[in-house]
Design a protein around this motif. Structure first.
Motif, PDB file in Angstrom:
ATOM      1  N   LEU B  15      32.903  34.878  39.459  1.00 48.02           N
ATOM      2  CA  LEU B  15      33.372  34.567  40.886  1.00 48.02           C
ATOM      3  C   LEU B  15      33.239  35.268  41.532  1.00 48.02           C
ATOM      4  O   LEU B  15      32.836  33.954  42.660  1.00 48.02           O
ATOM      5  CB  LEU B  15      35.639  35.042  40.674  1.00 48.02           C
ATOM      6  N   ILE B  16      32.611  36.730  41.679  1.00 48.40           N
ATOM      7  CA  ILE B  16      32.795  37.230  42.840  1.00 48.40           C
ATOM      8  C   ILE B  16      30.511  37.067  42.934  1.00 48.40           C
ATOM      9  O   ILE B  16      30.684  36.806  43.885  1.00 48.40           O
ATOM     10  CB  ILE B  16      32.526  38.414  42.487  1.00 48.40           C
ATOM     11  N   SER B  56      40.948  33.693  35.660  1.00 51.15           N
ATOM     12  CA  SER B  56      40.437  32.807  36.954  1.00 51.15           C
ATOM     13  C   SER B  56      40.269  34.388  37.901  1.00 51.15           C
ATOM     14  O   SER B  56      39.627  34.051  38.673  1.00 51.15           O
ATOM     15  CB  SER B  56      41.585  32.145  37.523  1.00 51.15           C
ATOM     16  N   GLY B  57      40.557  35.835  37.721  1.00 53.34           N
ATOM     17  CA  GLY B  57      40.211  35.947  38.518  1.00 53.34           C
ATOM     18  C   GLY B  57      38.820  36.348  38.081  1.00 53.34           C
ATOM     19  O   GLY B  57      37.930  37.794  39.369  1.00 53.34           O
ATOM     20  N   LEU B  59      36.276  34.640  36.484  1.00 55.19           N
ATOM     21  CA  LEU B  59      35.483  33.322  36.623  1.00 55.19           C
ATOM     22  C   LEU B  59      35.494  32.131  36.923  1.00 55.19           C
ATOM     23  O   LEU B  59      37.157  31.742  37.864  1.00 55.19           O
ATOM     24  CB  LEU B  59      35.631  33.147  34.665  1.00 55.19           C
ATOM     25  N   VAL B  60      34.429  31.308  37.090  1.00 54.65           N
ATOM     26  CA  VAL B  60      35.271  30.347  37.700  1.00 54.65           C
ATOM     27  C   VAL B  60      34.003  28.755  36.662  1.00 54.65           C
ATOM     28  O   VAL B  60      33.675  29.300  36.731  1.00 54.65           O
ATOM     29  CB  VAL B  60      34.229  29.849  39.264  1.00 54.65           C
TER      30      VAL B  60
ATOM     31  N   ARG C  26      41.893  35.348  47.709  1.00 54.65           N
ATOM     32  CA  ARG C  26      41.537  34.557  45.909  1.00 54.65           C
ATOM     33  C   ARG C  26      40.900  35.517  44.889  1.00 54.65           C
ATOM     34  O   ARG C  26      41.436  35.817  44.102  1.00 54.65           O
ATOM     35  CB  ARG C  26      39.986  33.208  45.926  1.00 54.65           C
ATOM     36  N   TYR C  52      27.025  30.089  44.422  1.00 51.83           N
ATOM     37  CA  TYR C  52      27.442  29.408  45.259  1.00 51.83           C
ATOM     38  C   TYR C  52      26.378  29.566  46.092  1.00 51.83           C
ATOM     39  O   TYR C  52      25.293  29.808  45.908  1.00 51.83           O
ATOM     40  CB  TYR C  52      28.117  30.730  46.122  1.00 51.83           C
ATOM     41  N   LEU C  98      30.127  35.483  46.917  1.00 51.39           N
ATOM     42  CA  LEU C  98      31.568  35.175  47.149  1.00 51.39           C
ATOM     43  C   LEU C  98      31.813  36.314  48.408  1.00 51.39           C
ATOM     44  O   LEU C  98      32.101  35.676  49.964  1.00 51.39           O
ATOM     45  CB  LEU C  98      32.203  34.545  46.291  1.00 51.39           C
ATOM     46  N   LYS C  99      31.730  37.205  47.816  1.00 48.01           N
ATOM     47  CA  LYS C  99      32.462  38.508  49.086  1.00 48.01           C
ATOM     48  C   LYS C  99      31.292  38.520  50.311  1.00 48.01           C
ATOM     49  O   LYS C  99      32.131  39.242  51.133  1.00 48.01           O
ATOM     50  CB  LYS C  99      32.130  40.088  48.454  1.00 48.01           C
TER      51      LYS C  99
END
Lengths: 143, 101, 574
Positions: B15-16, B56-57, B59-60, C26, C52, C98-99
């Motif tokens: 995710l990040i 979902s916190g 992984l995407v 998010r 991304y 993302l961050k």
């Protein structure tokens, strides 16, 4: 009971009139002194409603899916044709779309309890200042 | 007639950071396709995917990708998964960078 | 150039703050990915194959040195030290985290830039002629109108949830460099018989799965009516466009299914009432914008040194002959900086190169830069006395490639090296074609030719309108490349014709080589361009050669020997 969202946040629905479809309303052959509430899909031709404006006090436009933006254009068209009564968006509208709805001429949004739970009042209130930062309002000002 | 199940790996992006990761042998998430866990049973694979979707916190876009063991190493079958596992061809970035250090 | 008003800055800052809060929500789990995705897309943030990707708008392709410099800083600070310029005059960063994205958007907002509406089913970044305000053939500078449209379309309450994305392009020249006929709406600035300014409005063009050339909706729209008219078109599309099938949702299908005449009637009917919603502020603003885009104050210097350098330095001469275009001021030139050095990724620039281009714009270019849809950078106003200095400084960062309009000046989308939608790679194909013809030393002999490569049917690489178009597909798990010939991206827009069955990754370069050798062999003179030859002879001669095994051709066609044939067709491509 659905939740009504306005600039002041969440309210309960106090509108007690029965909603009619356009077909039913036309059957009644309404006089301009009567006041009716109308339920329409977002595919309605606003020109069909224009002759009835005087006898409608609330038009409720359905949003079946938040990604379907037809209800925005329909509302702005109705306003441009001279509809002055209440205009309500009902269904799947996101808090992030509140400003858009207001700018297109809606007075209020009707959402389900379930949606109100997922998108609490705070999120809607954070979008309630719909008058500022609006390019289109600026462009449509008088010279 | 029961169709044959093709072996899978479970993959997603973080995710990040956005990095491509794979479900590893110990149930951890690893950067190298080489160290991915080969999922040989459909039911288990689907269960792991469902678990990843819930996570979902972290992984995407998790999905199951076809893979096979080639020369003893988990290897993607489709070229898209190969590019994803190996990084772009025009620069030593992403996975290529990781492999160089 | 346009500078943000307080209103623009407030809007932009508000968007950055909103997105920062959305990212926070998010990451802390209060927004799910399904809820977050449309919000990030509204701010240009995609999830691609490896990471991304942030797509930053460069409205109508115009920027100044400060903005270009900031793009370089962002590339270094948050990415891998480079950026990719796209066919829609955007820049894409391939590796942001993302961050970091809220900080990137803040850095952009600090220099009056944003990533708003570079994605999603809304009106996208408005594109324009990259020679605007500089070219000799221009009727009027399209950028004031483009900026007006940018403001009108930004966060438009009716058009943020359309059936599909919507692209508008505008040109002020009869020679169309903005591909207006391949856009949802194309605007051509024209004059009527009373010499009053206005627009020809073209709708329903587009590439992708169903390529279509736009049709004229209104041959003359008076200048003052532009926004209410556009709004009417958008409203008709929003209500009438299909929403049941993503592949039939663009306005080109709406126009195709209902016919241009019906659409025209609906728009004109709507326009009558829509006009009343504007009160004149928009036209007052347009006058202000015209002032903001006024021509620079030109310098007046002798140009003898330029003529001398042109005679004495063959590399400079080659650069001048290839990369310069006529400027409306005789002592100026438009300099196209090629981001297509042989073997490099088309459209990529390193942060060092971006800084150099920013410096050159500041020192020698009246502080202006443009991004072209052909993925190059333009210095639109360079006095001839400064050209040699510009050339030498470009050379120091490998930006002196003299190949504008030649076979290595290829449009290529990121393809499967980056894009999650791609079905095959584009970049290595472009790299290999450029390397191949550079080795053969044939580029100048071949002359003007436009090769355009897309890595999927969505056609971001404009393959349909390339003189040679290449489309990469996935055929049963293997990359396969289809060729079209005879496409045209100018005012004479044409969709290329399919040559026949596709080619594998290793066969595609030899196939392109065969096509080029066929052209060199059959052109009527050295002055007949590839496109002219194709328009004269059609597909057949090319088809015949390309689908004949190489060894047969080598034996039977002696003429190829004149064309450095040792490498022809059978050569292995590395």
């Amino acid at each position: 009971m659905n939740v009504i969202v306005t600039d002041n946040g969440f309210e309960s629905d106090t509108w007690s009139n029965i909603f009619l479809t356009l077909d039913k309303l036309l059957l009644i052959n309404p006089k301009s002194t009567n006041k009716f509430s109308l339920d329409v899909p977002n595919t309605t031709d606003p020109k069909e409603l224009a002759p009835l404006f005087a006898c409608i006090s609330l038009i409720r436009i359905a949003f079946l899916n938040s990604t379907d933006g037809r209800g925005f254009t329909l509302a702005s068209h109705l306003r441009l044709l001279g509809y002055k009564g209440r205009l309500r968006a009902q269904g799947h509208v996101l808090a992030d779309q509140y400003t858009m709805a207001r700018r297109c001429g809606y007075d209020e949004i009707e959402i389900s309890i379930e949606l109100a739970d997922r998108q609490p009042e705070k999120q809607w209130l954070s979008r309630s200042d719909w008058k500022s930062n609006c390019y289109i309002n600026q462009l449509k000002q008088l010279a | 007639m029961a169709r044959k199940f093709t072996n899978k790996v479970l993959t997603a992006n973080r995710l990040i950071e956005g990095d491509v990761v794979y479900l590893g042998i110990n149930g951890d998430w690893v950067l190298d396709h080489d160290r991915a866990q080969i999922l040989k049973e459909e039911e288990f694979a689907i269960k792991q995917l469902a678990l990843a979707n819930k996570d979902s916190g972290f992984l995407v876009s998790p999905y199951l990708a076809n893979a096979e063991i080639r020369d003893g190493v988990p290897t993607p079958i489709h070229f898209r998964d190969s590019f994803r596992a190996n990084g772009p061809t025009n620069y030593n970035h992403g996975k290529k960078e990781n492999h160089n250090v | 150039m346009y500078s943000y008003t307080e209103f623009d800055n407030n809007f932009n800052q508000n968007r950055v703050d909103q997105f920062r809060s959305q990212v926070t929500r998010r990451i802390d789990g209060s927004l799910t990915e399904d809820e977050f995705k449309p919000l990030r897309l509204m701010n240009g943030l995609y999830l691609q194959l490896h990471a991304y990707m942030l797509r930053v708008a460069i409205p109508y392709g115009t920027l100044n040195s400060q903005k270009m410099y900031q793009l370089a800083i962002i590339a270094d600070k948050y990415d891998r030290g480079y950026g990719h310029f796209t066919t829609r005059q955007n820049i894409q960063y391939n590796w942001p985290k993302l961050k970091d994205v809220p900080d990137i958007l803040q850095d952009l907002a600090n220099v009056e830039m944003h990533a708003v509406q570079t994605s999603g089913n809304c009106i996208r970044n408005v594109t324009a002629d990259h020679f605007a305000g500089a070219s000799t053939d221009e009727i009027e500078d399209p950028r004031p109108t483009a900026e007006l449209i940018r403001q009108w379309s930004t966060d438009h309450p009716e058009f943020s949830f359309l059936g599909r994305k919507f692209k508008i392009a505008i040109t002020g020249s009869p020679n169309d460099r903005a591909v207006t006929k391949a856009h949802d709406i194309g605007l051509r600035m024209v004059r009527n018989n009373k010499n009053e300014p206005g627009y020809e409005v073209i709708i329903g063009g587009g590439l992708g799965r169903t390529p279509m050339i736009g049709k004229v909706l209104r041959s003359f729209l008076p200048r003052k009516d532009i926004l209410p008219y556009l709004e009417s078109v958008m409203q008709i599309y929003n209500m009438l466009g299909r929403r049941d099938n993503k592949y039939k949702a663009r306005i080109k299908i709406t126009v195709h299914e209902h016919g241009i005449n019906k659409i025209c009637d609906l728009v004109e009917e709507r326009f009558i009432i829509q006009r009343s919603s504007f009160g004149g502020f928009d036209q007052k603003l347009l006058i202000k914008l015209e002032k903001a885009f006024a021509a620079p104050i030109y310098i007046n210097e002798p140009i003898d040194s330029y003529n001398k350098s042109y005679q004495s330095d063959p590399l400079f001469r080659s650069f001048v002959d290839t990369n310069l275009s006529e400027h409306k001021n005789l002592n100026y030139s438009i300099v196209s900086i090629s981001l297509k050095k042989h073997g490099q990724t088309p459209g990529d620039a390193t942060s060092q190169q971006m800084r150099m281009m920013a410096n050159l714009a500041k020192k020698y270019g009246h502080d202006e830069l443009r991004i072209s849809h052909e993925q190059n950078v333009i210095l639109p106003h360079v006095h001839k006395s400064n050209l040699y200095k510009v050339f030498n400084e470009l050379k120091s960062v490998e930006l002196d490639t003299a190949n504008i309009g030649l076979i290595s000046d290829i449009i290529a989308c990121p393809g499967m090296d980056y894009c999650a939608l791609a079905t095959a790679r584009s970049i290595p194909i472009a790299q290999q074609i450029a390397m191949r013809f550079n080795q053969l030393k044939l580029e100048n002999d071949i002359g003007e030719i436009k090769i355009k490569i897309s890595g999927c049917i969505n056609a971001c690489g404009h393959h349909h309108i390339g003189h040679i178009g290449i489309l990469g597909l996935d055929r049963a798990g293997v990359e396969n490349y289809q060729i079209t010939l005879g496409g045209n991206s100018t005012q004479n827009t044409a969709i290329g014709k399919s040559l026949g069955p596709g080619f594998s990754y290793t066969e595609i370069i030899p196939a392109i080589e065969k096509i080029i050798y066929t052209y060199l062999d059959i052109r009527s003179s050295n002055d007949e361009t590839f496109l002219e030859t194709f328009n004269r002879v059609g597909l057949t001669p090319f088809k015949k050669i390309v689908y004949t095994p190489s060894e047969i051709i080598n034996k039977s066609t002696a003429t190829f020997a004149n064309n450095n044939n040792e490498s022809f067709a059978s050569q292995e491509i590395k």
